[in-house]
Scaffold this active site. Structure first.
Site, mmCIF file in Angstrom:
data_model
loop_
_atom_site.group_PDB
_atom_site.id
_atom_site.type_symbol
_atom_site.label_atom_id
_atom_site.label_comp_id
_atom_site.label_asym_id
_atom_site.label_seq_id
_atom_site.Cartn_x
_atom_site.Cartn_y
_atom_site.Cartn_z
ATOM 1 N N HIS A 174 39.879 87.220 22.996
ATOM 2 C CA HIS A 174 41.167 87.698 23.499
ATOM 3 C C HIS A 174 42.327 86.872 22.940
ATOM 4 O O HIS A 174 43.428 87.367 22.790
ATOM 5 C CB HIS A 174 41.136 87.580 25.025
ATOM 6 N N ASP A 198 46.527 112.781 34.411
ATOM 7 C CA ASP A 198 47.013 112.037 35.569
ATOM 8 C C ASP A 198 46.011 110.927 35.893
ATOM 9 O O ASP A 198 45.025 111.145 36.596
ATOM 10 C CB ASP A 198 47.155 113.016 36.746
#
Ligand code: NAD
Length: 402
Positions: free
Chosen positions: A359, A233
């Site tokens: 990137h 979670d």
């Protein structure tokens, strides 16, 4: 697993490579949709190998279950009475035989007074529950609900909420790394310049919440990817870690990077510590097929736990307390190491060429795919976009039509 299902939403599952954690090699399963995250973590882990890799540690897996008490006539008296009945309350909160048999369960408690809320004064009882290998939401919630009637009786108050706190600040993991400056040497930058830049970037994120938020987001690129891959979670961990980052009254970087030594012997030392309520049993960790595979890759599936048990001195036959404990604690330590690596990758890029250079190639591929490119066309269109210095969806569509 959830309601009103109409399909599945798939994510790429990558492998973070080069991780050496506490002297042991790991392949890290990472589920993430953002380009460069897996590459960044892997390259930072390679740098860390230039030293001795990551050193990690953690606390016991203690979750906090909260019981809100309202309408208490005398708060001090009620607090004393609750604490005097600690043993009885903890016995009442001991609701998971499995966890208790493994050496966990309720370990202690505290009582906090909130004199001045919008709904009047409140007493808040915290039960400390050792959840062993479970994230523990259900164990903590069940314990809080089981103990509430007795606490009401002892305090004369009325129980309101009975639920875990996601600020699991008694359940933390940390990772450290030390890397020689020369490992950062490149044609364009000296290693000493780079590590100084990284320390300066960290100082910025300690002092400024605007920067700290982005800094910590980068940490969670890695942390969440492992949590998602292992069926954990990640919202729970995020909520807890952000609250922890603001514990001093100002939101700050979760990491600490410093230059140590001087001259040629300079090193970069980094540390990340955060609350990490993770499980290797329970929730989706065992019900999601891919999460089981991810745990297996980490050596944290059921067989892997037995292996760890042998390492820590137990026999392979007693897959009991030690092995169980090792599972979730080990996962939390691995997650901390990945978060630290991810942060190092980002800071290294930011302190040198900037984040965009590395990137762009990956971003261009994503734009090419979004424009409809498939197969070999992805690389071709991405290459063209980079060569033209314009990574735009419209241009990618034009190139595809040519
Ligand atoms: P769970 O209840 O599915 O599993 C835990 C149980 O597994 C234990 O109670 C125990 O009976 C058993 N178990 C077997 N081997 C064990 C071992 N070695 N160590 C510990 N327990 C062992 O899972 P959980 O961890 O209590 O709950 C996690 C789930 O709860 C997650 O899916 C989470 O999303 C959800 N949740 C979260 C929140 C929140 O974070 N606020 C609230 C409610 C639910």
């Amino acid at each position: 697993m959830v309601e009103n299902v109409v399909g599945r939403f798939s994510m790429p599952l990558g492998i973070g490579a080069n991780f050496l954690i506490d002297g042991r090699d790991y392949l890290i399963p990472m589920a993430v949709e953002e380009p460069s995250v897996v590459a960044g973590a892997s390259s930072a882990a390679l740098l860390a190998r230039a030293g001795v890799g990551f050193k990690t540690g953690c606390t016991d897996p203690i979750m906090i279950a909260q019981i809100q008490l309202l309408d208490v006539a005398d708060a001090s008296k009620a607090k004393r009475a609750i604490l005097a009945s600690q043993e009885k309350i903890l016995a009442c909160a001991d609701t998971s035989p499995t966890i208790s048999q493994l050496g966990g369960g309720p370990q202690g408690m505290e009582v906090r007074y909130l004199p001045d809320t919008e709904a009047g004064p409140m007493l808040i009882v915290h039960l400390f529950i050792d959840c062993r290998d479970a994230m523990g939401a259900n164990a903590a919630n069940t314990a809080a609900e089981a103990a509430a009637p007795l606490i009401e009786q002892i305090s004369g108050g009325r129980a309101g909420l009975r639920i875990l706190s996601n600020l699991s600040d008694r359940r933390r993991a940390w990772a450290e790394v030390e890397i020689a400056a020369k490992a950062f040497d490149s044609n364009d930058y000296s290693g000493r310049e780079v590590i100084r830049g990284i320390a300066e970037a960290n100082a910025f994120a300690i002092a400024d919440p605007y920067r700290a938020t982005t800094h910590n987001k980068g940490i969670f690129n890695g942390v969440d990817a492992v949590l998602l891959a292992t069926g954990n979670d990640w919202r729970a961990v995020e909520a807890g870690a952000h609250a922890w980052a603001a514990r001093g009254g100002q939101y700050r970087a979760l990491t600490d990077w410093h230059v140590r030594g001087c001259g040629d012997s300079e090193t970069l030392h980094g540390r990340l510590e955060l609350p990490l309520a993770v499980g290797t049993v329970g929730g989706a960790t065992r019900s999601h097929a891919s999460a089981q595979i991810a745990l297996k890759i980490l050596g944290l599936d059921v067989d892997g736990q037995e292996e760890f048990s042998t390492e820590s001195g137990g026999s392979a036959g007693d897959a009991g307390a030690e092995s169980g404990l090792q599972g979730a604690r080990r996962l939390s330590q691995i997650v901390a190491a990945v978060g630290l690596a991810q942060n190092l990758a980002a800071l290294r890029a930011l302190a040198t060429t900037g984040i965009q250079k590395g990137h762009m190639r990956l971003h261009a591929r994503q734009v090419a795919v979004a424009a409809g490119a498939r197969g070999e066309a992805v690389e071709r269109i991405a290459g063209q976009l980079i060569a033209e210095g314009s990574i735009r969806l419209e241009r990618a569509k034009e190139l595809l039509r040519m």
